[in-house]
Motif scaffolding. Structure first.
Motif, PDB file in Angstrom:
ATOM      1  N   LEU A  36      36.491  29.834  43.470  1.00 25.02           N
ATOM      2  CA  LEU A  36      36.294  29.301  42.128  1.00 25.02           C
ATOM      3  C   LEU A  36      36.905  27.914  42.015  1.00 25.02           C
ATOM      4  N   PRO A  37      36.393  27.090  41.118  1.00 25.40           N
ATOM      5  CA  PRO A  37      37.041  25.796  40.879  1.00 25.40           C
ATOM      6  C   PRO A  37      38.409  25.996  40.236  1.00 25.40           C
ATOM      7  N   GLU A  38      39.300  25.052  40.431  1.00 25.40           N
ATOM      8  CA  GLU A  38      40.641  25.167  39.842  1.00 25.40           C
ATOM      9  C   GLU A  38      40.604  25.096  38.323  1.00 25.40           C
ATOM     10  N   ASP A  39      39.736  24.272  37.781  1.00 24.80           N
ATOM     11  CA  ASP A  39      39.632  24.116  36.334  1.00 24.80           C
ATOM     12  C   ASP A  39      38.598  25.115  35.802  1.00 24.80           C
ATOM     13  N   LEU A  40      39.089  26.131  35.128  1.00 29.22           N
ATOM     14  CA  LEU A  40      38.208  27.149  34.545  1.00 29.22           C
ATOM     15  C   LEU A  40      38.150  27.016  33.022  1.00 29.22           C
ATOM     16  N   SER A  41      38.338  25.817  32.532  1.00 32.45           N
ATOM     17  CA  SER A  41      38.269  25.578  31.092  1.00 32.45           C
ATOM     18  C   SER A  41      36.900  25.992  30.560  1.00 32.45           C
ATOM     19  N   GLY A  42      36.908  26.824  29.536  1.00 42.70           N
ATOM     20  CA  GLY A  42      35.661  27.284  28.945  1.00 42.70           C
ATOM     21  C   GLY A  42      35.090  28.536  29.571  1.00 42.70           C
ATOM     22  N   TRP A  43      35.578  28.914  30.745  1.00 43.03           N
ATOM     23  CA  TRP A  43      35.118  30.143  31.377  1.00 43.03           C
ATOM     24  C   TRP A  43      35.739  31.333  30.648  1.00 43.03           C
ATOM     25  N   THR A  44      35.037  32.456  30.621  1.00 43.18           N
ATOM     26  CA  THR A  44      35.508  33.647  29.917  1.00 43.18           C
ATOM     27  C   THR A  44      35.788  34.770  30.909  1.00 43.18           C
ATOM     28  N   ASN A  45      37.001  35.314  30.858  1.00 45.03           N
ATOM     29  CA  ASN A  45      37.332  36.495  31.649  1.00 45.03           C
ATOM     30  C   ASN A  45      36.824  37.706  30.881  1.00 45.03           C
ATOM     31  N   LEU A  46      35.754  38.307  31.358  1.00 39.08           N
ATOM     32  CA  LEU A  46      35.059  39.362  30.618  1.00 39.08           C
ATOM     33  C   LEU A  46      35.829  40.670  30.542  1.00 39.08           C
ATOM     34  N   ILE A  47      36.853  40.855  31.390  1.00 41.38           N
ATOM     35  CA  ILE A  47      37.563  42.135  31.371  1.00 41.38           C
ATOM     36  C   ILE A  47      39.009  42.010  30.896  1.00 41.38           C
ATOM     37  N   TYR A  48      39.411  40.841  30.404  1.00 39.61           N
ATOM     38  CA  TYR A  48      40.778  40.679  29.904  1.00 39.61           C
ATOM     39  C   TYR A  48      40.998  41.598  28.707  1.00 39.61           C
ATOM     40  N   LYS A  49      42.054  42.413  28.777  1.00 37.89           N
ATOM     41  CA  LYS A  49      42.402  43.377  27.725  1.00 37.89           C
ATOM     42  C   LYS A  49      41.287  44.398  27.485  1.00 37.89           C
ATOM     43  N   LEU A  50      40.497  44.687  28.515  1.00 40.73           N
ATOM     44  CA  LEU A  50      39.440  45.691  28.392  1.00 40.73           C
ATOM     45  C   LEU A  50      40.060  47.042  28.055  1.00 40.73           C
ATOM     46  N   PRO A  51      39.511  47.774  27.078  1.00 39.68           N
ATOM     47  CA  PRO A  51      40.081  49.085  26.729  1.00 39.68           C
ATOM     48  C   PRO A  51      40.087  50.041  27.923  1.00 39.68           C
ATOM     49  N   LYS A  52      41.086  50.872  27.958  1.00 41.10           N
ATOM     50  CA  LYS A  52      41.243  51.826  29.065  1.00 41.10           C
ATOM     51  C   LYS A  52      40.017  52.728  29.218  1.00 41.10           C
ATOM     52  N   THR A  53      39.350  53.007  28.110  1.00 41.03           N
ATOM     53  CA  THR A  53      38.169  53.881  28.148  1.00 41.03           C
ATOM     54  C   THR A  53      36.998  53.229  28.869  1.00 41.03           C
ATOM     55  N   LYS A  54      37.071  51.914  29.093  1.00 39.73           N
ATOM     56  CA  LYS A  54      36.000  51.197  29.784  1.00 39.73           C
ATOM     57  C   LYS A  54      36.290  51.022  31.275  1.00 39.73           C
ATOM     58  N   ILE A  55      37.379  51.639  31.753  1.00 40.78           N
ATOM     59  CA  ILE A  55      37.784  51.483  33.149  1.00 40.78           C
ATOM     60  C   ILE A  55      37.739  52.844  33.846  1.00 40.78           C
ATOM     61  N   LYS A  56      37.098  52.895  35.010  1.00 41.54           N
ATOM     62  CA  LYS A  56      37.123  54.075  35.861  1.00 41.54           C
ATOM     63  C   LYS A  56      37.817  53.692  37.158  1.00 41.54           C
ATOM     64  N   GLN A  57      38.418  54.682  37.823  1.00 41.32           N
ATOM     65  CA  GLN A  57      39.174  54.361  39.034  1.00 41.32           C
ATOM     66  C   GLN A  57      39.284  55.570  39.943  1.00 41.32           C
ATOM     67  N   CYS A  58      39.635  55.288  41.185  1.00 38.99           N
ATOM     68  CA  CYS A  58      39.953  56.361  42.114  1.00 38.99           C
ATOM     69  C   CYS A  58      41.308  56.960  41.730  1.00 38.99           C
ATOM     70  N   ARG A  59      41.723  57.975  42.437  1.00 37.30           N
ATOM     71  CA  ARG A  59      43.021  58.596  42.168  1.00 37.30           C
ATOM     72  C   ARG A  59      44.137  57.586  42.441  1.00 37.30           C
ATOM     73  N   TRP A  60      45.073  57.508  41.525  1.00 36.62           N
ATOM     74  CA  TRP A  60      46.173  56.563  41.662  1.00 36.62           C
ATOM     75  C   TRP A  60      47.276  57.150  42.530  1.00 36.62           C
ATOM     76  N   TRP A  61      48.267  56.315  42.840  1.00 34.06           N
ATOM     77  CA  TRP A  61      49.318  56.717  43.775  1.00 34.06           C
ATOM     78  C   TRP A  61      50.153  57.877  43.263  1.00 34.06           C
ATOM     79  N   ASP A  62      50.723  57.737  42.092  1.00 31.05           N
ATOM     80  CA  ASP A  62      51.632  58.764  41.583  1.00 31.05           C
ATOM     81  C   ASP A  62      51.192  59.190  40.193  1.00 31.05           C
ATOM     82  N   SER A  63      51.465  58.359  39.194  1.00 30.94           N
ATOM     83  CA  SER A  63      51.037  58.655  37.830  1.00 30.94           C
ATOM     84  C   SER A  63      50.233  57.490  37.292  1.00 30.94           C
TER      85      SER A  63
END
Length: 197
Positions: A36-63
Motif C-alpha cells: 500500500l502507499p504510505e499516504d492513505l489519506s481518504g482511504w476507509t478501513n472497512l472493518i475498524y470497530k466492526l461489531p463482534k457479531t460480524k466476525i467469525k474465527q477459528c478456535r482461539w488459543w485459550d479464551s
C-alpha cells in the motif's frame, strides 16, 4: 466426446469415444501484490470497530475474551504490546488452520489489506519470523473466491494493494501452525481492509 468444428488438417475419422490427456504446466504464478502507499489519506478501513457479531474465527488459543479476533479491529496497532491481540489455536494436535472472516455489512470494492503481527521474541532472543503464507478470500455474489496467495512474507506489518470488486465478506487463512517453538504462537494485533476514495 469431442466434436471438431474446424481444423487446419484433414479429419479422416470421427469417433464417439476418445481419451484425451492434457498436460498443463503452471509457469506463470501470480506475483504478490505491491505494498500500500504510505499516504492513505481518504482511504476507509472497512472493518475498524466492526461489531463482534460480524466476525467469525477459528478456535482461539485459550479464551475468546483474551485471544479473540475482535481485537484485530479495535485500533490497537502497537505490535510490541502483549495485550489485545488475536491468538488462534496452535496447540500440538490441532488440525485447523488459523482463519478469520469479516462480514463487511454491505458491498464494497477492496483496495488494500494490512496485517500487524505482534513483535514477539522467542525466549528473549531473536524476533520470531511472522507467518509467511496468508491467503485472501472474498465473497462475491454469494460465493467465496480465493483472490490472492500472499506468500513469503517476512515483515511484521505487511500490506498489499488490491483491486477487488463487489465484495461482501473477506476471509484470511494461514498455513497450519502447530506451536513451532515452545514460546511462540501466531499473534495478530490488527487487520485493516481498505477501500480507496
Amino acid at each position: 466426446a469431442f466434436k471438431i468444428k474446424s481444423s487446419t488438417i484433414p479429419v479422416n475419422e470421427v469417433v464417439k469415444h476418445s481419451i484425451v490427456v492434457l498436460d498443463f504446466k503452471y509457469t506463470d504464478a501470480r506475483p504478490t501484490p505491491e505494498a500500500l502507499p504510505e499516504d492513505l489519506s481518504g482511504w476507509t478501513n472497512l472493518i475498524y470497530k466492526l461489531p463482534k457479531t460480524k466476525i467469525k474465527q477459528c478456535r482461539w488459543w485459550d479464551s475468546e475474551g483474551s485471544h479473540g479476533a475482535q481485537f484485530t479491529v479495535d485500533g490497537n496497532k502497537d505490535i510490541n504490546a502483549t495485550s489485545n491481540r488475536w491468538v488462534p489455536n496452535t496447540k500440538v494436535g490441532t488440525t485447523e488452520v488459523p482463519w478469520v472472516e469479516y462480514d463487511l455489512g454491505g458491498t464494497f470494492d477492496i483496495s488494500g489489506l494490512k496485517i500487524y503481527y505482534m513483535n514477539e521474541k522467542e525466549s528473549g532472543q531473536s524476533v520470531v519470523t511472522p507467518r509467511a503464507n496468508c491467503y485472501l478470500w472474498a465473497k462475491i455474489d454469494g460465493r467465496w473466491f480465493k483472490q490472492e496467495e500472499l506468500l513469503g512474507n517476512q515483515e511484521l506489518t505487511p500490506s498489499y494493494l488490491l483491486d477487488l470488486k463487489n465484495v461482501t465478506d473477506v476471509r484470511l487463512t494461514w498455513d497450519l501452525i502447530i506451536q513451532p517453538a515452545v514460546s511462540y504462537f501466531m499473534k495478530v494485533k490488527e487487520i485493516e481492509i481498505y477501500q480507496k476514495p
